[in-house]
Write a protein that holds these residues in place. Structure first.
Motif, short mmCIF file in Angstrom:
data_model
loop_
_atom_site.label_atom_id
_atom_site.label_comp_id
_atom_site.label_asym_id
_atom_site.label_seq_id
_atom_site.Cartn_x
_atom_site.Cartn_y
_atom_site.Cartn_z
N GLY A 47 4.59 2.51 4.70
CA GLY A 47 3.57 3.41 5.23
C GLY A 47 2.84 2.80 6.41
N LEU B 1 8.60 11.64 4.06
CA LEU B 1 7.74 10.57 3.54
C LEU B 1 7.98 10.34 2.06
N THR C 247 -0.57 7.16 2.79
CA THR C 247 0.10 7.30 4.09
C THR C 247 -0.06 8.73 4.62
#
Length: 447
Positions: free
Chosen positions: A36, A55, A67
């Protein structure tokens, strides 16, 4: 898709390699970050091009939720698809509520990933309610698909576009949006309603006429095609165009050449032509009311405009938007809607679509300024209060209600996870997404 840049933030090197290879094979530009912190550092640099982020939820150090929060601060409008492991479903749902666009659960099929990315990239940033035309307001799946289609077509080289939709859905506003989002935006936007012009004058209106070319032609007339040069010509109700003129329009669409009435020489114009109709042109062709060659020339690039009843909670969004706008015009207080009135608005079939809703709001604002409207104050056809007797509904509505309840039940049992809900229903994730779009279900927690 080569113009799109994907950033993968995941610490599993093997997964990142395989995803990168697959996405590049589909034409995407791909970057990667193993944590991250690294991902945020990349995106903190304004020179880093990124259109979408994949992600991982379970990152070491700065986890996926943290993040995501950092991404939202750095680039608030950047779409993020969360990738979660089995058992992280609730966290993934929380991530979506925190601003993620969507999520996938490992292991997932590449087709599911590509479909999710492509659907996400087709969605433009939310439109400002005060700046956008009413018919283009909305965040329902149907309207998001329309927004994406308008942007893609507007920025393309297509110069012959056909808009399809029921009366009152906002075809004129979509045509204007196509013009405004194109490289022709600084040039004229000329609108002509083919059904409103007398048949004997349509040709002169479109292509112009020379002085004395027909009775009453006392001076030279510049046609709408010439006026729209380098811009957009919007031909509304194209299905009403007389057959004799359809051949001349086809000639112009083929090569940009036309001849004014009474002129001895041909002229030409570079014009993007957007045509619109609420008729079934294919049926008109079969019935001999519309030229087959013109139909196929127009039917290359088509945009379907959804009916209002297909747009779910957009109905209430539009109602509030029109109420505020009408209140400003009347210089008074905006109306509001009580819960039973909102339910009635959502149940109504809206045969007149957005135009019908706008007219309703205008009438209520003038007659009941500033009031909180109850269901009994709505037109009689909308006044059904309380539970609806499903057995009295048309068979299509009964089927849709049953389908909606099955979908909501599956989403509830799966805590909102679309992949698990699809398994419960015995259908693919793609099939579930199509049903959600058709039923106007955007988010599970908005039931």
């Amino acid at each position: 898709m080569s113009d799109f840049h994907v950033l993968i933030i995941d610490d599993e090197e093997a997964l990142v390699r395989s995803l990168s290879y697959a996405l590049r094979a589909e034409g995407f530009n791909v970057g990667a970050a193993g944590s991250g912190e690294e991902g945020l550092a990349l995106l903190a640099d304004s020179a880093t091009r990124c259109d979408i982020v994949l992600l991982d939820l379970g990152l070491p150090g700065l986890d996926g939720i943290a993040t995501l929060d950092g991404l939202r601060k750095l680039r608030p409008t950047l779409p993020v698809i969360m990738i979660s492991a089995h058992g992280d479903t609730r966290a993934a749902v929380q991530a979506v509520k925190g601003g993620a666009t969507d999520y996938l659960t490992k292991p997932f099929e590449l087709d599911d990933l590509l479909a999710t990315i492509q659907a996400t990239l087709a969605v433009p940033a939310p439109i400002d309610a005060d700046a956008a035309p009413g018919a283009l307001l909305g965040q329902s799946p149907a309207m998001r698909a329309l927004h994406g289609a308008v942007l893609r077509v507007a920025r393309s080289s297509a110069t012959r576009i056909l808009l399809l939709g029921e009366s009152g859905t906002g075809k004129t506003l979509v045509a204007q949006a196509l013009h405004d989002a194109s490289n022709r935006a600084g040039q004229p936007f000329i609108e002509v309603n083919c059904a409103a012009l007398p048949e004997q004058l349509i040709e002169a209106e479109l292509f112009g006429s020379e002085k004395g070319s027909y009775t009453g032609a006392h001076q030279k007339r510049v046609g709408l095609v010439a006026q729209a040069s380098n811009g957009t010509l919007f031909l509304d109700e194209i299905g009403e165009l007389p057959l004799a003129l359809q051949a001349k329009l086809l000639h112009f669409l083929e090569n940009g050449s036309y001849r004014a009435v009474g002129a001895s020489q041909a002229s030409s114009a570079d014009v993007r032509v957007v045509a619109a109709t609420n008729r079934d042109l294919a049926d008109d062709v079969r019935q001999g009311r519309f030229r087959e060659d013109l139909f196929y020339r127009l039917n290359v690039i088509t945009i379907d405009i959804p009916a209002l009843r297909e747009r779910g909670d957009d109905i209430l969004l539009l109602a509030r938007h029109f109420a505020e706008r009408q209140a400003r015009e009347e210089q008074g207080a905006a109306i509001a809607f009580q819960a039973d009135a909102e339910a009635a608005l959502l149940r109504h079939r809206w045969p007149g679509n957005v135009r019908e809703l706008k007219n309703l709001i205008e009438r209520l604002t003038i007659l009941m300024p500033g009031q909180a409207i109850a269901a009994v104050q709505l037109p009689e056809l909308m006044q059904a209060a309380g539970p609806v007797d499903a057995s009295r509904l048309p068979i299509e509505d009964q089927l849709q209600r049953a389908e909606r309840e099955l979908v909501f039940d599956a989403l509830s049992r799966s805590a909102g996870h679309k992949g698990m809900a699809a398994e419960i229903l015995g259908i693919s994730r793609h099939a579930l997404k199509r049903r959600l779009q058709r039923l106007g279900i955007e988010r599970f927690d908005e039931r």
